[in-house]
Design a protein around this motif. Structure first.
Motif, short mmCIF file in Angstrom:
data_model
loop_
_atom_site.label_atom_id
_atom_site.label_comp_id
_atom_site.label_asym_id
_atom_site.label_seq_id
_atom_site.Cartn_x
_atom_site.Cartn_y
_atom_site.Cartn_z
N ASP A 167 0.80 -1.22 0.00
CA ASP A 167 0.00 0.00 0.00
C ASP A 167 0.84 1.28 0.00
O ASP A 167 0.32 2.37 0.19
CB ASP A 167 -0.96 0.01 1.19
CG ASP A 167 -0.24 -0.07 2.53
OD1 ASP A 167 0.96 -0.41 2.55
OD2 ASP A 167 -0.87 0.22 3.55
N ALA A 168 2.13 1.16 -0.23
CA ALA A 168 3.01 2.33 -0.24
C ALA A 168 2.67 3.25 -1.41
O ALA A 168 2.25 2.80 -2.47
CB ALA A 168 4.47 1.90 -0.33
N GLU A 169 2.86 4.53 -1.18
CA GLU A 169 2.63 5.52 -2.23
C GLU A 169 3.88 6.38 -2.38
O GLU A 169 4.55 6.68 -1.40
CB GLU A 169 1.45 6.41 -1.86
CG GLU A 169 0.14 5.66 -1.83
CD GLU A 169 -1.05 6.56 -1.51
OE1 GLU A 169 -0.90 7.81 -1.64
OE2 GLU A 169 -2.09 6.03 -1.12
N VAL A 170 4.15 6.74 -3.61
CA VAL A 170 5.30 7.61 -3.89
C VAL A 170 4.81 9.05 -3.87
O VAL A 170 3.84 9.38 -4.55
CB VAL A 170 5.90 7.28 -5.27
CG1 VAL A 170 7.00 8.26 -5.63
CG2 VAL A 170 6.41 5.86 -5.30
N PRO A 171 5.48 9.88 -3.09
CA PRO A 171 5.07 11.29 -3.07
C PRO A 171 5.31 11.95 -4.43
O PRO A 171 6.40 11.83 -4.99
CB PRO A 171 5.94 11.92 -1.98
CG PRO A 171 7.01 10.93 -1.68
CD PRO A 171 6.59 9.60 -2.21
N ALA A 172 4.30 12.59 -4.95
CA ALA A 172 4.44 13.28 -6.23
C ALA A 172 5.50 14.36 -6.10
O ALA A 172 5.54 15.08 -5.10
CB ALA A 172 3.11 13.89 -6.65
N GLY A 173 6.37 14.44 -7.07
CA GLY A 173 7.39 15.47 -7.07
C GLY A 173 8.47 15.29 -6.02
O GLY A 173 9.09 16.26 -5.60
N ALA A 174 8.68 14.05 -5.58
CA ALA A 174 9.73 13.79 -4.59
C ALA A 174 11.05 14.35 -5.12
O ALA A 174 11.45 14.05 -6.24
CB ALA A 174 9.86 12.29 -4.32
N PRO A 175 11.72 15.19 -4.33
CA PRO A 175 12.97 15.80 -4.82
C PRO A 175 14.11 14.78 -4.88
O PRO A 175 14.17 13.85 -4.08
CB PRO A 175 13.26 16.88 -3.78
CG PRO A 175 12.60 16.40 -2.54
CD PRO A 175 11.39 15.62 -2.97
N MET A 176 14.98 15.00 -5.83
CA MET A 176 16.18 14.17 -5.92
C MET A 176 17.01 14.40 -4.67
O MET A 176 17.25 15.55 -4.28
CB MET A 176 17.02 14.54 -7.14
CG MET A 176 16.54 13.97 -8.45
SD MET A 176 16.70 12.17 -8.58
CE MET A 176 18.45 11.97 -8.76
N PRO A 177 17.46 13.32 -4.04
CA PRO A 177 18.36 13.51 -2.90
C PRO A 177 19.72 14.00 -3.39
O PRO A 177 20.12 13.72 -4.53
CB PRO A 177 18.46 12.11 -2.29
CG PRO A 177 18.13 11.18 -3.41
CD PRO A 177 17.20 11.92 -4.32
N ARG A 178 20.39 14.72 -2.55
CA ARG A 178 21.75 15.20 -2.82
C ARG A 178 22.61 14.77 -1.65
O ARG A 178 22.22 14.96 -0.50
CB ARG A 178 21.79 16.71 -2.96
CG ARG A 178 20.87 17.27 -4.01
CD ARG A 178 21.35 16.99 -5.40
NE ARG A 178 20.43 17.63 -6.34
CZ ARG A 178 20.34 17.29 -7.58
NH1 ARG A 178 21.10 16.35 -8.06
NH2 ARG A 178 19.49 17.88 -8.37
N TRP A 179 23.75 14.20 -1.96
CA TRP A 179 24.63 13.68 -0.91
C TRP A 179 26.01 14.29 -1.07
O TRP A 179 26.52 14.40 -2.18
CB TRP A 179 24.72 12.16 -1.02
CG TRP A 179 25.00 11.52 0.29
CD1 TRP A 179 26.23 11.20 0.79
CD2 TRP A 179 24.06 11.13 1.29
NE1 TRP A 179 26.10 10.64 2.04
CE2 TRP A 179 24.77 10.58 2.36
CE3 TRP A 179 22.67 11.19 1.38
CZ2 TRP A 179 24.16 10.09 3.51
CZ3 TRP A 179 22.07 10.71 2.51
CH2 TRP A 179 22.81 10.16 3.56
N SER A 180 26.60 14.68 0.06
CA SER A 180 27.95 15.25 0.03
C SER A 180 28.80 14.55 1.07
O SER A 180 28.35 13.61 1.74
CB SER A 180 27.89 16.76 0.31
OG SER A 180 27.72 16.98 1.70
N TRP A 181 29.99 15.04 1.25
CA TRP A 181 30.91 14.51 2.26
C TRP A 181 30.28 14.57 3.65
O TRP A 181 30.61 13.78 4.51
CB TRP A 181 32.20 15.32 2.24
CG TRP A 181 32.99 15.17 0.98
CD1 TRP A 181 32.86 15.94 -0.14
CD2 TRP A 181 34.01 14.22 0.72
NE1 TRP A 181 33.75 15.51 -1.10
CE2 TRP A 181 34.48 14.46 -0.60
CE3 TRP A 181 34.59 13.20 1.46
CZ2 TRP A 181 35.49 13.72 -1.18
CZ3 TRP A 181 35.61 12.46 0.88
CH2 TRP A 181 36.04 12.71 -0.42
N ASP A 182 29.38 15.52 3.84
CA ASP A 182 28.73 15.72 5.14
C ASP A 182 27.39 15.02 5.27
O ASP A 182 26.68 15.22 6.24
CB ASP A 182 28.54 17.22 5.39
CG ASP A 182 29.87 17.96 5.40
OD1 ASP A 182 30.85 17.41 5.97
OD2 ASP A 182 29.94 19.07 4.84
N GLY A 183 27.01 14.22 4.27
CA GLY A 183 25.75 13.51 4.33
C GLY A 183 24.69 14.14 3.45
O GLY A 183 24.99 14.88 2.52
#
Length: 149
Positions: free
Chosen positions: A130-146
């Motif tokens: 029953d999971a749903e994907v949030p519309a317009g989910a932003p792309m995650p961004r990852w750096s050295w700090d998380g």
């Protein structure tokens, strides 16, 4: 002097493509992950996976044109994969860093492993029927700090 992105430090597109190919091969070779990975998927799966990881790690927005985070989550949403699959996926990623010849810098490897731990947990949160994907989910961004806001 600004620190390079994880994408740049890895070696750019060629390195991330090598990581995606090595990871995919490890998943094919894994007795638990082989079944879902051996089914024909998108013919450019490895290239799109590399584009996704490159974008997340500070590279060009090569996956956003394919639907971004919402598309990635939508592919996995509702598949009801057991937790063990997520753990195996994570382990294959960590091992694939060696296979792909990524820099053997503990801080770099730690940042990539932390990203993958977060990513696996995020995908596993969308595995229930029953999971749903949030519309317009932003792309995650990852750096050295998380994870970046």
């Amino acid at each position: 002097m600004a620190r390079p992105s994880l994408y740049e430090y890895a070696g750019g597109s060629p390195a991330i493509l090598a990581l995606a190919a090595a990871h995919h091969q490890r998943c094919l070779d894994d007795p638990v992950l082989n079944h879902p990975f051996s089914h024909p998927g998108h013919p450019q799966h490895v290239e799109r996976l590399a584009a996704y990881w490159a974008e997340v790690l500070g590279g060009p927005a090569g996956f956003t044109p394919f639907g971004g985070q919402a598309q990635m989550l939508g592919i996995h949403c509702g598949n009801e994969a057991p937790t063990e699959m997520g753990e195996r996926f994570y382990e294959c990623f960590v091992q694939a860093m060696d296979d792909a010849g990524l820099p053997d810098d503990p801080e770099f490897r730690g940042a990539l492993a932390a990203y993958m731990r977060w990513a696996v947990d995020n995908v596993m949160d969308h595995m229930s029927r029953d999971a749903e994907v949030p519309a317009g989910a932003p792309m995650p961004r990852w750096s050295w700090d998380g994870r970046q806001a």
